[in-house]
Design an enzyme around this catalytic site. Structure first.
Site, PDB file in Angstrom:
ATOM      1  N   LYS A 157      -4.638  -6.393  14.871  1.00 31.64           N
ATOM      2  CA  LYS A 157      -4.001  -5.412  15.761  1.00 31.64           C
ATOM      3  C   LYS A 157      -4.171  -5.806  17.222  1.00 31.64           C
ATOM      4  O   LYS A 157      -3.272  -5.574  18.041  1.00 31.64           O
ATOM      5  CB  LYS A 157      -4.581  -4.022  15.505  1.00 31.64           C
ATOM      6  CG  LYS A 157      -4.211  -3.421  14.160  1.00 31.64           C
ATOM      7  CD  LYS A 157      -2.748  -2.989  14.095  1.00 31.64           C
ATOM      8  CE  LYS A 157      -2.457  -2.241  12.795  1.00 31.64           C
ATOM      9  NZ  LYS A 157      -1.047  -1.826  12.686  1.00 31.64           N
ATOM     10  N   TYR A 214      -8.511  -6.503  10.243  1.00 26.26           N
ATOM     11  CA  TYR A 214      -7.630  -5.427  10.737  1.00 26.26           C
ATOM     12  C   TYR A 214      -7.692  -5.345  12.257  1.00 26.26           C
ATOM     13  O   TYR A 214      -6.663  -5.399  12.934  1.00 26.26           O
ATOM     14  CB  TYR A 214      -8.068  -4.117  10.103  1.00 26.26           C
ATOM     15  CG  TYR A 214      -7.216  -2.915  10.417  1.00 26.26           C
ATOM     16  CD1 TYR A 214      -5.918  -2.808   9.922  1.00 26.26           C
ATOM     17  CD2 TYR A 214      -7.716  -1.862  11.180  1.00 26.26           C
ATOM     18  CE1 TYR A 214      -5.147  -1.676  10.187  1.00 26.26           C
ATOM     19  CE2 TYR A 214      -6.960  -0.731  11.438  1.00 26.26           C
ATOM     20  CZ  TYR A 214      -5.671  -0.638  10.935  1.00 26.26           C
ATOM     21  OH  TYR A 214      -4.916   0.476  11.196  1.00 26.26           O
ATOM     22  N   GLY A 258      10.820 -10.501  17.140  1.00 23.36           N
ATOM     23  CA  GLY A 258      12.002 -11.365  17.141  1.00 23.36           C
ATOM     24  C   GLY A 258      13.274 -10.575  16.899  1.00 23.36           C
ATOM     25  O   GLY A 258      14.307 -10.810  17.548  1.00 23.36           O
ATOM     26  N   TYR A 284       5.698 -10.715  24.787  1.00 25.87           N
ATOM     27  CA  TYR A 284       7.157 -10.584  24.657  1.00 25.87           C
ATOM     28  C   TYR A 284       7.722  -9.708  25.775  1.00 25.87           C
ATOM     29  O   TYR A 284       8.838  -9.918  26.250  1.00 25.87           O
ATOM     30  CB  TYR A 284       7.533 -10.004  23.277  1.00 25.87           C
ATOM     31  CG  TYR A 284       7.863 -11.090  22.278  1.00 25.87           C
ATOM     32  CD1 TYR A 284       6.880 -11.963  21.826  1.00 25.87           C
ATOM     33  CD2 TYR A 284       9.165 -11.270  21.813  1.00 25.87           C
ATOM     34  CE1 TYR A 284       7.176 -12.978  20.915  1.00 25.87           C
ATOM     35  CE2 TYR A 284       9.471 -12.273  20.905  1.00 25.87           C
ATOM     36  CZ  TYR A 284       8.477 -13.120  20.464  1.00 25.87           C
ATOM     37  OH  TYR A 284       8.780 -14.123  19.581  1.00 25.87           O
ATOM     38  N   THR A 312       0.829  -1.219   0.000  1.00 24.07           N
ATOM     39  CA  THR A 312       0.000   0.000   0.000  1.00 24.07           C
ATOM     40  C   THR A 312       0.861   1.266   0.000  1.00 24.07           C
ATOM     41  O   THR A 312       0.315   2.367  -0.128  1.00 24.07           O
ATOM     42  CB  THR A 312      -0.942   0.056   1.229  1.00 24.07           C
ATOM     43  OG1 THR A 312      -0.148   0.072   2.424  1.00 24.07           O
ATOM     44  CG2 THR A 312      -1.882  -1.135   1.257  1.00 24.07           C
TER      45      THR A 312
END
Ligand code: NAD
Ligand code: UDP
Length: 319
Positions: A154, A150, A107, A164, A35
């Site tokens: 999210k 979407y 990561g 994490y 996009t």
């Protein structure tokens, strides 16, 4: 810092790069142009502080050299079902960018012991039942609705980011971005500002969906980028709303654009919602941003529109 920005060729990613480079940082950009647009970063090519890799973040990310911060912005972002670049027409890519892309970007942050910042969205609140929306509001989202590709991507990305942080100790941030506008928006992506400003500058009627009573709060891009950079430099791990708290109806927004551009063609109403569950009210509660970041938007709507118009005129070939 040496900062990795995914989605660097997009509207927000390119402005963020400009700000960080101006602040003395180095930027490594990734994008697959699904996009975004090469023109948004053309001015950075050749700058010794900027490097670029064409890459899909849904695949394993390898970046040579030490990275100090990762800012994950790669995702389709337009909710207009009529636009080929809207996420309705890129459903799998959108879910992969939010899920696999966030995993890969996290990561990189973990491997480099780097900060991580996720570009989340007001869409995680869905069609909100609480108004204005504080970060503590958990949202009203249908997981099998057409917008869910979407919203849920999210929401998953936020959960993964917190996992994490909590499990691996990664130094994470989450910004919930509300409607933002400015130069370098894609004129064809079907969002309200590009549609309206393009129509106004061409002397056409502005296409207001429904009766235009749904509300939004529009933030100028420089204000948003300032808030995001402050968040990056803060120690806040929980989500922070960044957006302009001045709420208006979409009809009022259209009329403001007609006034600033001196367009006499008025508006035309398209019956019904643009898509199912189009949020009916949206306004950020920015108390946390004010208290934690000392941030408040500075640019008025009229001023922001005046700063945006030259870009649109150039793209439209209007003097
Ligand atoms: P944009 O479409 O201009 O930019 C997104 C960029 O990500 C594009 O350059 C696109 O090519 C790239 N991209 C998408 N999928 C990718 C992939 N798999 N691999 C590599 N690159 C990929 O949109 P934007 O308005 O700049 O939005 C940027 C981020 O901010 C998005 O994550 C969006 O969800 C979020 N956001 C934006 C707004 C807003 O008002 N603009 C509001 C809320 C959240
Ligand atoms: N909208 C509109 N006419 C347009 C484009 C959008 O009336 O040509 C409306 C749309 O239905 C929505 C609001 O404007 O209620 C904001 O849409 P946008 O695409 O900018 O972003 P959203 O806030 O929905 O993510």
């Amino acid at each position: 810092m040496r900062i990795l920005i995914t989605g660097v060729a997009g509207f927000l990613g390119s402005h963020l790069s400009d700000k960080l480079i101006a602040d003395g940082h180095d930027v490594v950009g990734l994008d697959n142009f699904v996009t975004g647009n090469q023109n948004n970063i053309a001015h950075l090519m050749g700058n010794e502080r900027f490097s670029f890799y064409s890459h899909d973040v849904s695949n394993y990310i390898f970046v040579p050299g030490k990275i100090d911060a990762v800012m994950h912005f790669a995702s389709p972002a337009s909710p207009n079902p009529e636009s080929p670049s809207g996420y309705f027409n890129l459903p799998i890519q959108t879910m992969k960018a939010g899920a696999l892309g966030t995993h890969n970007a996290l990561g990189v942050a973990k491997a480099n012991n780097a900060k991580f910042l996720l570009a989340s969205t007001s869409e995680i609140y869905g069609d909100p039942a609480v108004h204005p929306q504080p970060e503590t509001y958990a949202g009203n989202v249908d997981p099998v609705g057409t917008r869910a590709v979407y919203d849920e991507a999210k929401r998953f990305a936020e959960s993964l980011t917190m996992a994490y942080h909590r499990y691996h100790g990664v130094d994470t941030r989450i910004v919930r971005i509300f409607n933002t506008y400015g130069p370098r928006m894609d004129l064809e992506d079907g969002r309200a500002l590009p549609n309206f400003l393009k129509q106004a500058l061409l002397g056409q009627q502005l296409t207001v969906y429904g009766e235009g009573k749904q509300t939004r709060s529009f933030c100028y891009v420089d204000d948003l980028v300032d808030g995001i950079v402050r968040l990056l430099h803060s120690d806040e791990h929980l989500p922070v709303n960044i957006g302009n708290p001045i709420e208006m109806t979409i009809l009022e927004f259209a009329e403001a654009i007609n006034r600033v551009t001196d367009n006499k063609a008025g508006v035309t109403f398209k019956p019904g919602q643009r898509s199912e569950r189009d949020p009916q009210r949206r306004q950020p509660d920015i108390t946390r941003a004010r208290n934690i970041l000392g941030w408040d938007p500075q640019v008025t709507l009229d001023d922001g529109l005046r700063r945006t118009i030259p870009y649109f005129k150039e793209k439209l070939g209007i003097a």
